[in-house]
Design a protein around this motif. Sequence first.
Motif, PDB file in Angstrom:
ATOM      1  N   GLU A 168      -0.843   5.946  -7.329  1.00 53.09           N
ATOM      2  CA  GLU A 168      -2.266   5.633  -7.523  1.00 53.09           C
ATOM      3  C   GLU A 168      -2.858   6.535  -8.611  1.00 53.09           C
ATOM      4  O   GLU A 168      -2.738   7.756  -8.563  1.00 53.09           O
ATOM      5  CB  GLU A 168      -3.051   5.798  -6.211  1.00 53.09           C
ATOM      6  CG  GLU A 168      -4.457   5.203  -6.302  1.00 53.09           C
ATOM      7  CD  GLU A 168      -5.273   5.396  -5.023  1.00 53.09           C
ATOM      8  OE1 GLU A 168      -5.044   6.407  -4.323  1.00 53.09           O
ATOM      9  OE2 GLU A 168      -6.156   4.561  -4.742  1.00 53.09           O
ATOM     10  N   THR A 222      -2.159   4.051   3.459  1.00 56.01           N
ATOM     11  CA  THR A 222      -3.412   4.753   3.179  1.00 56.01           C
ATOM     12  C   THR A 222      -4.602   3.996   3.802  1.00 56.01           C
ATOM     13  O   THR A 222      -4.415   3.137   4.672  1.00 56.01           O
ATOM     14  CB  THR A 222      -3.621   4.935   1.652  1.00 56.01           C
ATOM     15  OG1 THR A 222      -4.032   3.683   1.085  1.00 56.01           O
ATOM     16  CG2 THR A 222      -2.354   5.427   0.955  1.00 56.01           C
ATOM     17  N   ASP A 223      -5.798   4.295   3.290  1.00 54.56           N
ATOM     18  CA  ASP A 223      -7.030   3.660   3.795  1.00 54.56           C
ATOM     19  C   ASP A 223      -6.973   2.134   3.749  1.00 54.56           C
ATOM     20  O   ASP A 223      -7.540   1.458   4.618  1.00 54.56           O
ATOM     21  CB  ASP A 223      -8.246   4.157   2.993  1.00 54.56           C
ATOM     22  CG  ASP A 223      -8.131   3.932   1.486  1.00 54.56           C
ATOM     23  OD1 ASP A 223      -6.999   3.953   0.970  1.00 54.56           O
ATOM     24  OD2 ASP A 223      -9.174   3.750   0.832  1.00 54.56           O
ATOM     25  N   ASP A 224      -6.279   1.580   2.762  1.00 60.75           N
ATOM     26  CA  ASP A 224      -6.209   0.118   2.625  1.00 60.75           C
ATOM     27  C   ASP A 224      -5.686  -0.531   3.908  1.00 60.75           C
ATOM     28  O   ASP A 224      -6.276  -1.482   4.437  1.00 60.75           O
ATOM     29  CB  ASP A 224      -5.266  -0.276   1.463  1.00 60.75           C
ATOM     30  CG  ASP A 224      -5.624   0.409   0.148  1.00 60.75           C
ATOM     31  OD1 ASP A 224      -5.810   1.639   0.132  1.00 60.75           O
ATOM     32  OD2 ASP A 224      -5.705  -0.293  -0.867  1.00 60.75           O
ATOM     33  N   ASP A 242      -1.872   1.409  -5.122  1.00 60.94           N
ATOM     34  CA  ASP A 242      -1.722   1.119  -3.687  1.00 60.94           C
ATOM     35  C   ASP A 242      -2.528  -0.118  -3.322  1.00 60.94           C
ATOM     36  O   ASP A 242      -2.085  -0.987  -2.580  1.00 60.94           O
ATOM     37  CB  ASP A 242      -2.127   2.326  -2.816  1.00 60.94           C
ATOM     38  CG  ASP A 242      -3.591   2.705  -2.950  1.00 60.94           C
ATOM     39  OD1 ASP A 242      -4.170   2.521  -4.040  1.00 60.94           O
ATOM     40  OD2 ASP A 242      -4.178   3.187  -1.952  1.00 60.94           O
ATOM     41  N   THR A 243      -3.718  -0.227  -3.920  1.00 60.63           N
ATOM     42  CA  THR A 243      -4.631  -1.302  -3.556  1.00 60.63           C
ATOM     43  C   THR A 243      -4.210  -2.637  -4.179  1.00 60.63           C
ATOM     44  O   THR A 243      -4.252  -3.682  -3.516  1.00 60.63           O
ATOM     45  CB  THR A 243      -6.057  -0.894  -3.974  1.00 60.63           C
ATOM     46  OG1 THR A 243      -6.339   0.339  -3.314  1.00 60.63           O
ATOM     47  CG2 THR A 243      -7.075  -1.930  -3.593  1.00 60.63           C
ATOM     48  N   GLY A 277      -7.227   8.899   2.365  1.00 62.50           N
ATOM     49  CA  GLY A 277      -7.467   8.645   0.929  1.00 62.50           C
ATOM     50  C   GLY A 277      -8.578   7.641   0.677  1.00 62.50           C
ATOM     51  O   GLY A 277      -8.422   6.731  -0.151  1.00 62.50           O
ATOM     52  N   ASP A 319       0.836  -1.201   0.000  1.00 62.33           N
ATOM     53  CA  ASP A 319       0.000   0.000   0.000  1.00 62.33           C
ATOM     54  C   ASP A 319       0.878   1.260   0.000  1.00 62.33           C
ATOM     55  O   ASP A 319       0.709   2.169  -0.833  1.00 62.33           O
ATOM     56  CB  ASP A 319      -0.905  -0.075   1.247  1.00 62.33           C
ATOM     57  CG  ASP A 319      -1.764   1.158   1.476  1.00 62.33           C
ATOM     58  OD1 ASP A 319      -1.920   1.984   0.563  1.00 62.33           O
ATOM     59  OD2 ASP A 319      -2.303   1.283   2.601  1.00 62.33           O
TER      60      ASP A 319
HETATM   61 MG    MG Z   1      -5.676   3.606  -0.583  1.00 62.06          MG
END
Ligand code: MG
Length: 311
Positions: free
Chosen positions: A31, A54-56, A270-271, A97, A24
């Motif tokens: 991204e 990030t959010d992941d 990132d994901t 994010g 990530d």
């Molecule tokens: Mg993310």
Amino acid sequence: MSSDVAVDSRERARGLLLGAAVGDALGAPFEGAVRVDERLLASAENVTGQLSYTDDTALTLVLAEHLAERRGGEDALDPDALAREFADAWAAEPWRGYGSAAQEIFRLICTGMDWRTVASASFGGQGSFGNGAAMRVAPVALVADDLADAARLARRSAVLTHAHADGEAGAALQGCAAYLALHSSPGEPLDRAAIREELRGAGIEEHWLAKLDIIAEFDPETEPERAAQLLGHGVAALESVPTALAAFLINPDSPAEVIRWAIRAGGDTDTIACMAGALAGARNGADAFPDSWIQRLEHADLLTECADRLA
Ligand code: MG
Ligand code: F2R
Ligand code: MG
């Protein structure tokens, strides 16, 4: 697949969480890029300073903590509590994010609304088919009794935010892939046809299995740009979960290469790298990633401690 004694369960649990986070963090700067140049990636890898996730990873950590807390209890997953924990994590760090619909779902849950209502109302009642449920799901593999249980837990964690069938199926595929990676032996070839049949047995839908048929043709020379053309690299689960699985299956014993290939596929870097990194780490353990990556990773200590509780 048989479990390997050379990489113990603690190393694998650490690998799963740290692999997700480092993928990530390394993928985040790219991204949305259609193409990621190999040299640009190499220079980004060598930049000094923290690797921020990030959010992941933020949501992966929430799910991992939830499962660790409930380990040994009657039910590994409490949907109402988990929905609130996801929403609280967003409220504490909304700048990580997050996807646009995901943010709105979390905001409404924070106001006290039921996740069932808000998740199924998003996108005009279709529900989200984004990859947000898949990107956070890998920890279910650490508590699942078997492959079917991994699929079941993955789907139960997905529907809190992703009511579209493909949002849910993407999480099931990634949860199953993490389970299979965790119970595979480093150095032993992965039989893609057998994996496809195991996934079918775990209830993975036919249009998802069709992606496995495309991956079956890939070899170590397959360029990530070509894979992205054939499989996709977008934010939809169907366009990114199979691409992450391809990154892992092409190069299962080289975690750093798995992450580099995943990022070079472009798009939702990132994901895709987060999901691929979780698979590579689950198979090979945390020590198989470059030290320089793990040492610079944000909250590596928290992730390690949580992995140890789950191992
Ligand atoms: Mg993310
Ligand atoms: N959100 C991002 N990246 C955007 C910018 C980040 C920037 N760097 C920043 O710092 O601000 N990344 C993260 O979001 C993805 C996961 O998304 P999730 O959680 O699934 O969210 P959501 O909002 O449900 O869906 C994402 C998009 O998918 C499309 N979509 C989903 N369902 C749809 C439907 N039924 N109909 C039409 N479109 C649908 C929409 O475009 C959504 O915005 C990860 O990449 C994570 O890293
Ligand atoms: Mg992303």
